[in-house]
Design a protein around this motif. Structure first.
Motif, PDB file in Angstrom:
ATOM      1  N   ARG A 187      62.030 -13.148 -37.376  1.00  0.00           N
ATOM      2  CA  ARG A 187      60.950 -12.207 -37.094  1.00  0.00           C
ATOM      3  C   ARG A 187      60.058 -12.107 -38.328  1.00  0.00           C
ATOM      4  NH1 ARG A 187      62.424  -6.033 -36.072  1.00  0.00           N
ATOM      5  NH2 ARG A 187      62.844  -6.227 -38.317  1.00  0.00           N
ATOM      6  N   VAL A 188      58.768 -12.252 -38.121  1.00  0.00           N
ATOM      7  CA  VAL A 188      57.795 -12.182 -39.210  1.00  0.00           C
ATOM      8  C   VAL A 188      56.841 -11.023 -38.923  1.00  0.00           C
ATOM      9  CG1 VAL A 188      55.971 -13.389 -40.466  1.00  0.00           C
ATOM     10  CG2 VAL A 188      57.939 -14.669 -39.583  1.00  0.00           C
ATOM     11  N   ILE A 189      56.784 -10.077 -39.851  1.00  0.00           N
ATOM     12  CA  ILE A 189      55.879  -8.931 -39.735  1.00  0.00           C
ATOM     13  C   ILE A 189      54.840  -9.046 -40.846  1.00  0.00           C
ATOM     14  CG2 ILE A 189      55.679  -6.416 -39.713  1.00  0.00           C
ATOM     15  CD1 ILE A 189      58.647  -6.280 -38.978  1.00  0.00           C
ATOM     16  N   TYR A 190      53.580  -8.984 -40.478  1.00  0.00           N
ATOM     17  CA  TYR A 190      52.487  -9.091 -41.449  1.00  0.00           C
ATOM     18  C   TYR A 190      52.112  -7.692 -41.937  1.00  0.00           C
ATOM     19  CZ  TYR A 190      52.189 -13.603 -39.110  1.00  0.00           C
ATOM     20  OH  TYR A 190      52.490 -14.828 -38.576  1.00  0.00           O
ATOM     21  N   GLY A 191      51.967  -7.553 -43.250  1.00  0.00           N
ATOM     22  CA  GLY A 191      51.607  -6.253 -43.810  1.00  0.00           C
ATOM     23  C   GLY A 191      51.150  -6.386 -45.250  1.00  0.00           C
ATOM     24  N   ALA A 192      50.951  -5.251 -45.876  1.00  0.00           N
ATOM     25  CA  ALA A 192      50.517  -5.213 -47.268  1.00  0.00           C
ATOM     26  C   ALA A 192      51.738  -5.172 -48.183  1.00  0.00           C
ATOM     27  CB  ALA A 192      49.630  -3.994 -47.514  1.00  0.00           C
ATOM     28  N   ALA A 193      51.574  -5.749 -49.378  1.00  0.00           N
ATOM     29  CA  ALA A 193      52.690  -5.820 -50.313  1.00  0.00           C
ATOM     30  C   ALA A 193      53.187  -4.443 -50.717  1.00  0.00           C
ATOM     31  CB  ALA A 193      52.283  -6.624 -51.546  1.00  0.00           C
ATOM     32  N   ASP A 194      52.296  -3.436 -50.742  1.00  0.00           N
ATOM     33  CA  ASP A 194      52.727  -2.112 -51.180  1.00  0.00           C
ATOM     34  C   ASP A 194      53.669  -1.448 -50.173  1.00  0.00           C
ATOM     35  OD1 ASP A 194      50.966  -1.488 -49.172  1.00  0.00           O
ATOM     36  OD2 ASP A 194      49.545  -0.397 -50.439  1.00  0.00           O
ATOM     37  N   MET A 195      53.835  -2.057 -48.998  1.00  0.00           N
ATOM     38  CA  MET A 195      54.825  -1.533 -48.048  1.00  0.00           C
ATOM     39  C   MET A 195      56.234  -1.643 -48.611  1.00  0.00           C
ATOM     40  SD  MET A 195      53.248  -3.090 -44.510  1.00  0.00           S
ATOM     41  CE  MET A 195      54.624  -2.558 -43.484  1.00  0.00           C
ATOM     42  N   ALA A 196      56.427  -2.542 -49.592  1.00  0.00           N
ATOM     43  CA  ALA A 196      57.739  -2.721 -50.209  1.00  0.00           C
ATOM     44  C   ALA A 196      58.067  -1.607 -51.197  1.00  0.00           C
ATOM     45  CB  ALA A 196      57.804  -4.075 -50.905  1.00  0.00           C
ATOM     46  N   LYS A 197      57.152  -0.662 -51.391  1.00  0.00           N
ATOM     47  CA  LYS A 197      57.419   0.478 -52.277  1.00  0.00           C
ATOM     48  C   LYS A 197      58.279   1.531 -51.583  1.00  0.00           C
ATOM     49  CE  LYS A 197      54.612  -1.351 -55.303  1.00  0.00           C
ATOM     50  NZ  LYS A 197      55.160  -2.025 -56.502  1.00  0.00           N
ATOM     51  N   ASP A 198      58.624   1.295 -50.349  1.00  0.00           N
ATOM     52  CA  ASP A 198      59.434   2.235 -49.591  1.00  0.00           C
ATOM     53  C   ASP A 198      60.781   2.456 -50.301  1.00  0.00           C
ATOM     54  OD1 ASP A 198      61.559   2.869 -47.382  1.00  0.00           O
ATOM     55  OD2 ASP A 198      59.617   3.255 -46.435  1.00  0.00           O
ATOM     56  N   PRO A 199      61.317   3.686 -50.262  1.00  0.00           N
ATOM     57  CA  PRO A 199      62.609   3.946 -50.916  1.00  0.00           C
ATOM     58  C   PRO A 199      63.755   3.081 -50.390  1.00  0.00           C
ATOM     59  CG  PRO A 199      61.525   6.009 -50.330  1.00  0.00           C
ATOM     60  CD  PRO A 199      60.726   4.918 -49.714  1.00  0.00           C
TER      61      PRO A 199
END
Length: 324
Positions: free
Chosen positions: A221-233
């Motif tokens: 599964r590939v979800i496209y998004g912004a890199a800052d989404m990885a700042k999630d806790p």
């Protein structure tokens, strides 16, 4: 023995009616076999075989062997067969229950012991909250969601030697994401039907979960998004060397099933929008090879520390360093 005692009582109740008939047939001191069919309390008809004789002194009827031989009627024999079958079936069910219980216990022990036991070359380095990678280094993340783990990969990476890894060429994003600055791809592996039918945990149904645990074909599964989404806790940001990242990328790509032209096989449909794409996987999902098992194996392939084996997100995330 319980049934035999009941038959003794039943036969005694019919004895008086038979006495005169027996006296008429037997001569004094003569011994003869006879049989009589009676209805048992439980229903089946029994055929009882007896030997009798007349006592010379008292002229009383004597039963030489009250239960010398007993034959059941055809119906009773069939009932005996059914009873034997049911007893055998109950025994098999109990054995299967014990086996399944033992298997579940061993599985749980393996999950705990092998989950806490980590292996691999080195502990992954955590990135700073806004830190850019140095030349020869690549920032990625591993994100959990309660039960599943994904890699968060930069859409395009230029290595120190000038070559690059462009995931968007392999997984073309929709037009509205194609020019997003800092585009990132959330890439995870799992059971295909589960991926396609459960867009959120709120929509999980027991039947789907059971079918997923039973195993089946896989998908990426590939979800496209912004890199800052990885700042999630729930994410762990990591810094890999170029060599580690190349190995990780090769591991992920090796899972893709390809068509005759060498392109990844896209899986249409699903309950998601165009932000999510699915691709056929090569491996099969099972209780021993889950999405988290795949993530742990990918980390170990890149030379990073991860559990020896785990089907659970908790142990994958536990092996990764928390952000500074």
């Amino acid at each position: 023995m319980r049934e035999e005692e009941a038959l003794r009582v039943l036969f005694a109740s019919e004895y008086g009616a038979l006495r005169d008939h027996i006296r008429a047939v037997l001569e004094n001191g003569e011994e003869r076999s006879w049989e009589h069919e009676i209805q048992t309390p439980s229903g089946p008809r029994m055929v009882l075989h007896r030997r009798t004789r007349i006592d010379e002194a008292s002229s009383q009827i004597e039963l030489l062997s009250p239960f010398d031989r007993m034959e059941r009627s055809d119906y009773a024999k069939r009932m005996d067969g059914l009873s034997l079958f049911l007893r055998g079936a109950r025994r098999i069910v109990r054995l299967l229950g014990a086996f399944c219980g033992m298997a579940a216990l061993l599985y749980a022990l393996a999950v705990v012991l092998l989950g806490f036991w980590t292996t691999g070359g080195e502990t992954a380095q955590s990135t700073g909250s806004d830190e850019l990678p140095e030349p020869g280094r690549v920032n990625i993340a591993v994100c959990g969601g309660g039960a599943h783990t994904d890699f968060v990969l930069p859409g395009r990476v230029v290595y120190a030697d000038g070559t690059e890894r462009n995931w968007t060429a392999l997984f073309p994003p929709p037009a509205r994401y194609a020019r997003v600055p800092g585009l990132a791809l959330f890439v995870g592996w799992g059971q295909k039907d589960f991926f396609m039918q459960v867009p959120s945990w709120a929509e999980l149904r027991p039947g789907i979960a059971l079918r997923a645990l039973a195993g089946g074909p896989s998908a990426l599964r590939v979800i496209y998004g912004a890199a800052d989404m990885a700042k999630d806790p729930e994410c762990r940001e990591l810094t890999l060397s170029d060599a580690q990242y190349r190995t990780l990328a090769a591991y992920i790509e090796s899972e893709l099933a390809r068509d005759a032209a060498g392109k990844p096989v896209s899986v249409p449909g699903g309950l998601y929008g165009d932000q999510v794409a699915f691709y056929e996987g090569k491996s099969r999902f099972s209780a021993f090879a889950t999405c988290n098992t795949w993530t742990a194996e990918a980390l170990k392939a890149a030379g990073l520390r991860a559990p020896v084996w785990t089907p659970l997100e908790y142990f994958v995330m536990r092996a990764l360093p928390e952000g500074r």
